[in-house]
Design a protein around this motif. Structure first.
Motif, PDB file in Angstrom:
ATOM      1  N   GLN A   5      -4.965  -4.962   5.680  1.00 52.90           N
ATOM      2  CA  GLN A   5      -6.057  -5.933   5.853  1.00 52.90           C
ATOM      3  C   GLN A   5      -6.026  -7.053   4.822  1.00 52.90           C
ATOM      4  OE1 GLN A   5      -8.403  -5.494   8.531  1.00 52.90           O
ATOM      5  NE2 GLN A   5      -6.692  -4.114   8.999  1.00 52.90           N
ATOM      6  N   THR A   6      -4.975  -7.106   4.012  1.00 49.54           N
ATOM      7  CA  THR A   6      -4.961  -8.016   2.870  1.00 49.54           C
ATOM      8  C   THR A   6      -5.089  -9.472   3.282  1.00 49.54           C
ATOM      9  OG1 THR A   6      -3.507  -6.430   1.753  1.00 49.54           O
ATOM     10  CG2 THR A   6      -3.729  -8.610   0.757  1.00 49.54           C
ATOM     11  N   ALA A   7      -4.398  -9.882   4.336  1.00 49.97           N
ATOM     12  CA  ALA A   7      -4.444 -11.280   4.758  1.00 49.97           C
ATOM     13  C   ALA A   7      -5.847 -11.713   5.145  1.00 49.97           C
ATOM     14  CB  ALA A   7      -3.481 -11.502   5.933  1.00 49.97           C
ATOM     15  N   ASP A   8      -6.683 -10.763   5.530  1.00 47.68           N
ATOM     16  CA  ASP A   8      -8.073 -11.047   5.871  1.00 47.68           C
ATOM     17  C   ASP A   8      -8.981 -10.894   4.659  1.00 47.68           C
ATOM     18  OD1 ASP A   8     -10.357 -11.423   7.687  1.00 47.68           O
ATOM     19  OD2 ASP A   8     -10.734  -9.302   7.325  1.00 47.68           O
ATOM     20  N   VAL A  49      -6.105   4.134  -6.491  1.00 49.00           N
ATOM     21  CA  VAL A  49      -5.501   3.053  -5.708  1.00 49.00           C
ATOM     22  C   VAL A  49      -3.985   3.244  -5.694  1.00 49.00           C
ATOM     23  CG1 VAL A  49      -5.146   0.561  -5.528  1.00 49.00           C
ATOM     24  CG2 VAL A  49      -7.363   1.456  -6.248  1.00 49.00           C
ATOM     25  N   THR A  50      -3.426   3.361  -4.491  1.00 52.49           N
ATOM     26  CA  THR A  50      -1.987   3.542  -4.337  1.00 52.49           C
ATOM     27  C   THR A  50      -1.502   2.659  -3.198  1.00 52.49           C
ATOM     28  OG1 THR A  50      -2.158   5.293  -2.678  1.00 52.49           O
ATOM     29  CG2 THR A  50      -2.218   5.979  -4.997  1.00 52.49           C
ATOM     30  N   LEU A 101      -3.227  -6.431  -5.368  1.00 53.02           N
ATOM     31  CA  LEU A 101      -4.248  -5.611  -4.721  1.00 53.02           C
ATOM     32  C   LEU A 101      -4.344  -6.015  -3.256  1.00 53.02           C
ATOM     33  CD1 LEU A 101      -6.503  -3.446  -5.228  1.00 53.02           C
ATOM     34  CD2 LEU A 101      -8.100  -5.364  -5.380  1.00 53.02           C
ATOM     35  N   GLY A 102      -4.508  -5.023  -2.413  1.00 56.66           N
ATOM     36  CA  GLY A 102      -4.667  -5.280  -0.990  1.00 56.66           C
ATOM     37  C   GLY A 102      -5.717  -4.384  -0.394  1.00 56.66           C
ATOM     38  N   LEU A 117      -9.128   0.075  -0.733  1.00 57.38           N
ATOM     39  CA  LEU A 117      -8.202  -0.792  -1.455  1.00 57.38           C
ATOM     40  C   LEU A 117      -6.849  -0.105  -1.564  1.00 57.38           C
ATOM     41  CD1 LEU A 117     -10.498  -2.102  -4.356  1.00 57.38           C
ATOM     42  CD2 LEU A 117     -10.086  -3.124  -2.097  1.00 57.38           C
ATOM     43  N   CYS A 118      -5.802  -0.911  -1.699  1.00 62.92           N
ATOM     44  CA  CYS A 118      -4.464  -0.356  -1.843  1.00 62.92           C
ATOM     45  C   CYS A 118      -3.648  -1.221  -2.810  1.00 62.92           C
ATOM     46  CB  CYS A 118      -3.749  -0.257  -0.495  1.00 62.92           C
ATOM     47  SG  CYS A 118      -3.404  -1.859   0.276  1.00 62.92           S
ATOM     48  N   MET A 119      -2.551  -0.660  -3.272  1.00 61.94           N
ATOM     49  CA  MET A 119      -1.662  -1.358  -4.192  1.00 61.94           C
ATOM     50  C   MET A 119      -0.522  -2.006  -3.391  1.00 61.94           C
ATOM     51  SD  MET A 119       0.735   0.257  -7.222  1.00 61.94           S
ATOM     52  CE  MET A 119      -0.644   0.968  -8.116  1.00 61.94           C
ATOM     53  N   ARG A 120      -0.288  -3.298  -3.662  1.00 62.79           N
ATOM     54  CA  ARG A 120       0.802  -4.008  -2.992  1.00 62.79           C
ATOM     55  C   ARG A 120       1.892  -4.439  -3.975  1.00 62.79           C
ATOM     56  NH1 ARG A 120       0.162  -8.465  -0.195  1.00 62.79           N
ATOM     57  NH2 ARG A 120       1.018  -7.799   1.807  1.00 62.79           N
ATOM     58  N   GLY A 121       1.598  -4.372  -5.267  1.00 60.69           N
ATOM     59  CA  GLY A 121       2.549  -4.729  -6.313  1.00 60.69           C
ATOM     60  C   GLY A 121       2.157  -4.034  -7.600  1.00 60.69           C
TER      61      GLY A 121
END
Length: 282
Positions: free
Chosen positions: A222-225, A199-200, A272-273, A176-180
């Motif tokens: 991979q967020t769009a998926d 998570v960063t 979240l992404g 997981l990653c941070m998008r905002g």
């Protein structure tokens, strides 16, 4: 990390709703007519032991990306119930060392592997990825699916993984990653339900891999998926409520719904992404 801190981390992860009601594995096998000590075909577990996004499809993609085969030695970080490790060993004939922090989950994983007849190819190890002895230059690849987010010192982890790889060895991580910017209630979901402590943004992952010595680093968002995947997973889970609760109990159903709903909310927020990281040891 001290012994007490390691024990606290294990206890915290064990409280994640996803990791409660582990008896559902045996009840799922029982529904297939498989008793608690009966042998298991690896394929019979695929619907029960793949807890990351896209199941065996994701593991197959990693195996192809890394070029795994019968001579490959693989280290998996945060191996859970052993689903990915067993799939890799079963389909590519590689040797896997599966490192898992939680003693209960580790014990179940080792038993399932033995019942699948794969204990000659998968070695289950219970330990903390930041402290457990890992031999230098012993592996051709390291892999991890949705586990790095639970590990507080990611830079140390990546440095240990780099040392564990032979020259040119591959690293494949989905996390997981941070998008905002997370809002307070989203941080609570992350900490209290997901136990996501590292998570960063994607660039921080890349920086940590580079600092560890990795080269040829690629980071794929991979967020769009994953965002629609998590939404569809929750909807399917809720639609199957009655059947699942009948087999496993309301408590098991509710625990996983809590987890799936939190993840779906976090992705829906746009903050979240997901990221796929592929790199190579020099």
């Amino acid at each position: 990390m001290s012994d007490q801190a390691a024990q606290n981390a294990a206890a915290a992860i064990e409280s994640i709703p996803l990791y409660t009601h582990l008896e559902r594995i045996n009840s799922g096998l029982a529904a297939l007519g498989i008793g608690p000590s009966d042998p298991i075909q690896p394929e019979q577990l695929f619907a029960l032991d793949q807890w990351h996004y896209h199941g065996t499809e994701a593991i197959r993609a990693a195996a192809e990306q890394l070029g795994l085969g019968p001579t490959s030695r693989v280290l998996e970080i945060g191996s859970g119930l052993g689903g990915p490790a067993r799939y890799l060993a079963h389909t590519t004939l590689c040797q896997v060392t599966a490192l898992e922090l939680q003693p209960k989950v580790h014990t179940i994983a080792a038993e399932l592997t033995q019942r699948c007849g794969l204990d000659g190819r998968v070695v289950h190890v219970c330990g903390n990825a930041l402290r457990h002895p890992i031999p230098d230059a012993a592996f051709d690849a390291v892999v991890s699916w949705l586990a790095v987010l639970h590990i507080p010192d990611r830079r140390l982890l990546y440095a240990r993984l780099a040392r564990a790889l032979r020259p040119g060895g591959g690293c494949y991580i989905e996390d997981l990653c941070m998008r905002g910017s997370f809002r307070p209630h989203e941080w609570r979901d992350l900490y209290d339900i997901v136990f996501a402590v590292s998570v960063t943004g994607i660039e921080a992952h890349v920086d940590d891999l580079r600092a560890a010595g990795f080269v040829d680093i690629t980071a794929s968002d991979q967020t769009a998926d994953w965002a629609p995947y998590t939404s569809a997973r929750l909807a399917a889970w809720q639609a199957g409520h009655a059947d699942y609760a009948r087999l496993h109990g309301e408590g098991a159903y509710a625990a996983q719904e809590t987890f799936y709903a939190a993840i779906a909310r976090l992705f829906a927020s746009g903050n979240l992404g997901g990221v796929r990281l592929v790199a190579r040891a020099p």
